[in-house]
Design a protein around this motif. Structure first.
Motif, PDB file in Angstrom:
ATOM      1  N   LEU A  10       3.397  27.956 -48.576  1.00  0.00           N
ATOM      2  CA  LEU A  10       1.977  28.300 -48.618  1.00  0.00           C
ATOM      3  C   LEU A  10       1.628  29.454 -47.679  1.00  0.00           C
ATOM      4  O   LEU A  10       0.721  30.239 -47.967  1.00  0.00           O
ATOM      5  N   LEU A  11       2.344  29.578 -46.562  1.00  0.00           N
ATOM      6  CA  LEU A  11       1.992  30.567 -45.551  1.00  0.00           C
ATOM      7  C   LEU A  11       2.714  31.906 -45.685  1.00  0.00           C
ATOM      8  O   LEU A  11       2.219  32.918 -45.182  1.00  0.00           O
ATOM      9  N   LEU A  12       3.868  31.922 -46.342  1.00  0.00           N
ATOM     10  CA  LEU A  12       4.671  33.147 -46.387  1.00  0.00           C
ATOM     11  C   LEU A  12       4.931  33.593 -47.819  1.00  0.00           C
ATOM     12  O   LEU A  12       5.284  32.778 -48.671  1.00  0.00           O
ATOM     13  N   ASP A  13       4.791  34.892 -48.063  1.00  0.00           N
ATOM     14  CA  ASP A  13       5.072  35.427 -49.396  1.00  0.00           C
ATOM     15  C   ASP A  13       6.565  35.398 -49.724  1.00  0.00           C
ATOM     16  O   ASP A  13       6.952  35.189 -50.862  1.00  0.00           O
ATOM     17  N   GLY A  14       7.413  35.619 -48.735  1.00  0.00           N
ATOM     18  CA  GLY A  14       8.847  35.695 -48.978  1.00  0.00           C
ATOM     19  C   GLY A  14       9.551  34.352 -49.015  1.00  0.00           C
ATOM     20  O   GLY A  14      10.764  34.287 -49.168  1.00  0.00           O
ATOM     21  N   PHE A  15       8.832  33.279 -48.889  1.00  0.00           N
ATOM     22  CA  PHE A  15       9.378  31.922 -48.898  1.00  0.00           C
ATOM     23  C   PHE A  15       8.781  31.224 -50.110  1.00  0.00           C
ATOM     24  O   PHE A  15       7.588  30.933 -50.129  1.00  0.00           O
ATOM     25  N   GLY A  47      15.162  25.850 -56.883  1.00  0.00           N
ATOM     26  CA  GLY A  47      14.175  25.072 -56.159  1.00  0.00           C
ATOM     27  C   GLY A  47      13.588  25.798 -54.963  1.00  0.00           C
ATOM     28  O   GLY A  47      12.450  25.577 -54.592  1.00  0.00           O
ATOM     29  N   LEU A  48      14.366  26.692 -54.329  1.00  0.00           N
ATOM     30  CA  LEU A  48      13.882  27.391 -53.146  1.00  0.00           C
ATOM     31  C   LEU A  48      14.500  28.787 -53.101  1.00  0.00           C
ATOM     32  O   LEU A  48      15.701  28.945 -53.312  1.00  0.00           O
ATOM     33  N   ARG A  49      13.644  29.788 -52.844  1.00  0.00           N
ATOM     34  CA  ARG A  49      14.095  31.172 -52.683  1.00  0.00           C
ATOM     35  C   ARG A  49      13.447  31.755 -51.444  1.00  0.00           C
ATOM     36  O   ARG A  49      12.273  31.528 -51.191  1.00  0.00           O
ATOM     37  N   ILE A  50      14.221  32.511 -50.695  1.00  0.00           N
ATOM     38  CA  ILE A  50      13.686  33.252 -49.552  1.00  0.00           C
ATOM     39  C   ILE A  50      14.090  34.696 -49.781  1.00  0.00           C
ATOM     40  O   ILE A  50      15.269  35.009 -49.877  1.00  0.00           O
ATOM     41  N   THR A  51      13.075  35.575 -49.872  1.00  0.00           N
ATOM     42  CA  THR A  51      13.343  36.934 -50.355  1.00  0.00           C
ATOM     43  C   THR A  51      13.272  38.035 -49.304  1.00  0.00           C
ATOM     44  O   THR A  51      13.661  39.159 -49.595  1.00  0.00           O
ATOM     45  N   ASP A  52      12.763  37.756 -48.112  1.00  0.00           N
ATOM     46  CA  ASP A  52      12.691  38.820 -47.114  1.00  0.00           C
ATOM     47  C   ASP A  52      12.947  38.276 -45.713  1.00  0.00           C
ATOM     48  O   ASP A  52      13.020  37.069 -45.496  1.00  0.00           O
ATOM     49  N   GLY A  57      10.370  35.911 -44.339  1.00  0.00           N
ATOM     50  CA  GLY A  57      10.532  34.581 -44.913  1.00  0.00           C
ATOM     51  C   GLY A  57      11.621  33.805 -44.214  1.00  0.00           C
ATOM     52  O   GLY A  57      11.476  32.607 -43.953  1.00  0.00           O
ATOM     53  N   TRP A  58      12.725  34.474 -43.898  1.00  0.00           N
ATOM     54  CA  TRP A  58      13.826  33.793 -43.211  1.00  0.00           C
ATOM     55  C   TRP A  58      13.450  33.398 -41.788  1.00  0.00           C
ATOM     56  O   TRP A  58      13.649  32.249 -41.388  1.00  0.00           O
ATOM     57  N   LEU A  59      12.917  34.349 -41.030  1.00  0.00           N
ATOM     58  CA  LEU A  59      12.654  34.084 -39.615  1.00  0.00           C
ATOM     59  C   LEU A  59      11.443  33.181 -39.402  1.00  0.00           C
ATOM     60  O   LEU A  59      11.534  32.146 -38.746  1.00  0.00           O
TER      61      LEU A  59
END
Length: 138
Positions: free
Chosen positions: A24-29, A91-96, A99-101
């Motif tokens: 909900l809080l991050l675009d890259g997550f 089910g889950l993608r982290i794109t930037d 998003g990771w940190l």
């Protein structure tokens, strides 16, 4: 045994809440809601990995890099996220990088808070119910 299962369930719920909060809080997550079963599997695997990795990462850090001892939870969260994202179940993608940190920090924080607060919430209801029963017996 029931206490162990209760704690495990509370940890899985708090891990799920942490992942949803990061979504909900991050675009890259991104949670892939069209693959909801993949997300459920991700939450379960994430919770198991966290449980296994935290003590291991703690031992490694204590031995080779004592300065990192304060960040053990975040490091094990990041490692767990890497494994879950690399699984071919979806089910889950982290794109930037953000998003990771920030995702690791958010998931770690929500999971830590949930692990403390969720049991208190459920135990409070149980204590209130027991008080109500005792009051009605008098």
């Amino acid at each position: 045994m029931i206490t162990f299962l209760f704690r495990g369930l509370m940890y899985v719920v708090s891990a799920g809440l942490g992942l949803i909060a990061a979504d909900l809080l991050l675009d890259g997550f991104q949670i892939q809601w069209d693959k909801w079963w993949g997300f459920v599997v991700c939450v379960l695997i994430f919770a198991i990995l966290q449980t296994v990795l935290s003590p291991w990462v703690s031992k490694v850090a204590d031995r080779y890099a004592p300065v990192l001892m304060g960040g053990i939870g975040i490091v094990s969260t990041l490692i767990s996220l890497v494994v879950v994202v690399l699984l071919p179940i979806g089910g889950l993608r982290i794109t930037d990088l953000t998003g990771w940190l920030l995702g690791a920090v958010i998931v770690w924080l929500i999971t830590a808070l949930g692990s403390v607060l969720l049991p208190l919430l459920f135990l409070r209801k149980k204590v209130d119910a027991a008080k109500g029963r005792r009051g009605s017996e008098r």
